[in-house]
Design an enzyme around this catalytic site. Sequence first.
Site, mmCIF file in Angstrom:
data_model
loop_
_atom_site.group_PDB
_atom_site.id
_atom_site.type_symbol
_atom_site.label_atom_id
_atom_site.label_comp_id
_atom_site.label_asym_id
_atom_site.label_seq_id
_atom_site.Cartn_x
_atom_site.Cartn_y
_atom_site.Cartn_z
ATOM 1 C CB THR A 117 -10.006 5.117 -7.482
ATOM 2 O OG1 THR A 117 -9.914 3.507 -7.185
ATOM 3 C CG2 THR A 117 -10.009 5.878 -6.266
ATOM 4 C CE1 TYR A 141 -5.132 5.521 -6.424
ATOM 5 C CE2 TYR A 141 -6.465 3.662 -6.236
ATOM 6 C CZ TYR A 141 -5.881 4.608 -7.070
ATOM 7 O OH TYR A 141 -6.682 4.797 -8.403
#
Length: 331
Positions: A117, A141
């Site tokens: 990501t 995250y």
Amino acid sequence: MGKILVTGGAGYIGSHTVKKLGEAGYDIVVYDNLSTGSPSAVLYGELVTGELKDTRSLTRVFAKYRFDAVLHFAANISVPQSIRQPLAYYANNTCNVVNLLRCCQQFEVNKLVFSSTAAVYGETQEYPVTELFPTVPVNPYGRSKLMSETIIRDYARTSSLKYVILRYFNVAGADSSGKIGQSNNASHLIKIACDAALGVRPSVCIFGTDYPTPDGTGIRDYIHVEDLANAHVNALAYLETATDSQIFNCGYGRGYSVREVLAKVREVSGRDFAIAETTRRLGDPACVVAAADKIRRILGWQPRYDSLEQIISSALAWEKKQLMVEGKRDS
């Protein structure tokens, strides 16, 4: 190439990639716990229901199928949720990578495509972001994914593993044939805005209007899910002959603010909807835009849906279809 394991292949991005792999003739096994995915989204290959934390089940699958490569999608992806539940994110996104790599080591699987990501970059001061930028994630995250990248790279240094790490920017849209799309519990901006345009939800919330951006709202680089799926097919083909591992950004290099996205959804749908403004969410950077020259140059990746209008149109078409399937009014 022999059998391909796709973890999380019943989910949003995973299922679109499975479709592209199937169309390209790959022999696929999907391993998914179905916590957010759906069996109906798996259009090719065989679906095995299981948990990555269940090492016995995972080992049995590796032993049965003798995979040639692994595409690893299975992960939790919500920034706000990661802030509320950091341990869950480190357990699922990071610890389970160790389980997967141990099976790769045991069964001599030496090709891996890993879903990462843009959140690994954190709050950068310059744009667009290249793969060489410092990785300083600002939420659990992003940190869980960066830890996974580190584990993969460290293992590769001591083994024959070759990997491609794909750092996604903001993924949206749906399969152009209308067969699969985003699930109803997704919380991405374009999905939510399409729902509002179709009357499924009363409004859309803008989290933060005081960012250092032209209109005060956060800016993101949106990539169509089909283009991203094709990037995985390109990555797998690369690994068949690769001598080097690679990290690639997956985006278009063009950012849109939250206000610009909402205006485009209104334009494409021809419908108005209410917008509420509130404070920033913890862990959201102001601007995230990719430099994607490297993936085009090395993988030969060529986006086909490189426009915000195409992304929104496909998402809107999918949401309309879901309303018809559920017998709800499109209003």
